[in-house]
Design a protein around this motif. Structure first.
Motif, PDB file in Angstrom:
ATOM      1  N   ASN A  14      -7.866  22.679 -47.344  1.00 51.66           N
ATOM      2  CA  ASN A  14      -8.958  22.845 -48.071  1.00 51.66           C
ATOM      3  C   ASN A  14      -9.565  21.712 -48.740  1.00 51.66           C
ATOM      4  N   ALA A  15      -8.947  21.145 -49.643  1.00 42.03           N
ATOM      5  CA  ALA A  15      -9.285  19.907 -50.087  1.00 42.03           C
ATOM      6  C   ALA A  15      -9.711  18.906 -49.353  1.00 42.03           C
ATOM      7  N   ASN A  16      -8.972  18.463 -48.232  1.00 44.58           N
ATOM      8  CA  ASN A  16      -9.357  17.618 -47.363  1.00 44.58           C
ATOM      9  C   ASN A  16     -10.720  17.717 -46.578  1.00 44.58           C
ATOM     10  N   LEU A  17     -10.948  19.010 -46.343  1.00 44.06           N
ATOM     11  CA  LEU A  17     -12.040  19.423 -45.667  1.00 44.06           C
ATOM     12  C   LEU A  17     -13.453  19.390 -46.550  1.00 44.06           C
ATOM     13  N   ALA A  18     -13.095  19.529 -47.984  1.00 42.26           N
ATOM     14  CA  ALA A  18     -14.196  19.501 -48.872  1.00 42.26           C
ATOM     15  C   ALA A  18     -14.371  18.148 -49.039  1.00 42.26           C
ATOM     16  N   GLU A  19     -13.545  17.229 -49.124  1.00 46.46           N
ATOM     17  CA  GLU A  19     -13.775  15.578 -49.167  1.00 46.46           C
ATOM     18  C   GLU A  19     -14.656  15.208 -48.105  1.00 46.46           C
TER      19      GLU A  19
ATOM     20  N   ALA B  61     -19.430  12.886 -45.716  1.00 45.51           N
ATOM     21  CA  ALA B  61     -20.401  13.383 -44.725  1.00 45.51           C
ATOM     22  C   ALA B  61     -21.929  13.493 -45.441  1.00 45.51           C
ATOM     23  N   MET B  62     -22.101  14.284 -46.584  1.00 50.06           N
ATOM     24  CA  MET B  62     -23.076  14.739 -47.178  1.00 50.06           C
ATOM     25  C   MET B  62     -23.813  13.121 -47.870  1.00 50.06           C
TER      26      MET B  62
ATOM     27  N   ARG C 154     -17.216  16.176 -58.120  1.00 50.00           N
ATOM     28  CA  ARG C 154     -16.054  16.606 -57.204  1.00 50.00           C
ATOM     29  C   ARG C 154     -15.115  15.593 -56.980  1.00 50.00           C
ATOM     30  N   ALA C 155     -15.708  14.430 -56.527  1.00 54.73           N
ATOM     31  CA  ALA C 155     -14.900  13.517 -55.918  1.00 54.73           C
ATOM     32  C   ALA C 155     -14.142  12.685 -57.169  1.00 54.73           C
TER      33      ALA C 155
END
Length: 64
Positions: free
Chosen positions: A17-22, A27-28, A57-58
């Motif tokens: 989940n953390a990797n997908l959020a990052e 990408a954004m 968040r980063a």
């Protein structure tokens, strides 16, 4: 299943989940370079807030 197995599965899911959020944040942020110059002011403000939220968040992830 035993508790250690379930705990390991939970840890792996959190990491995914953390990797997908990052990856989503990266990408954004990359998309910000392609924002049209003639975009209306309200949209620019909204995108800036979104960018600031992603950067925060980063920073949080980097501190962990």
């Amino acid at each position: 299943m035993s508790n250690p197995i379930l705990e390991r599965i939970e840890q792996e899911l959190r990491l995914i989940n953390a990797n997908l959020a990052e990856a989503n944040d990266i990408a954004m942020l990359a998309a910000f370079a392609a924002i049209p110059a003639d975009l209306e002011n309200d949209s620019r403000k909204a995108l800036r807030r979104l960018r600031d939220k992603m950067m925060e968040r980063a920073r949080i992830r980097a501190d962990n």
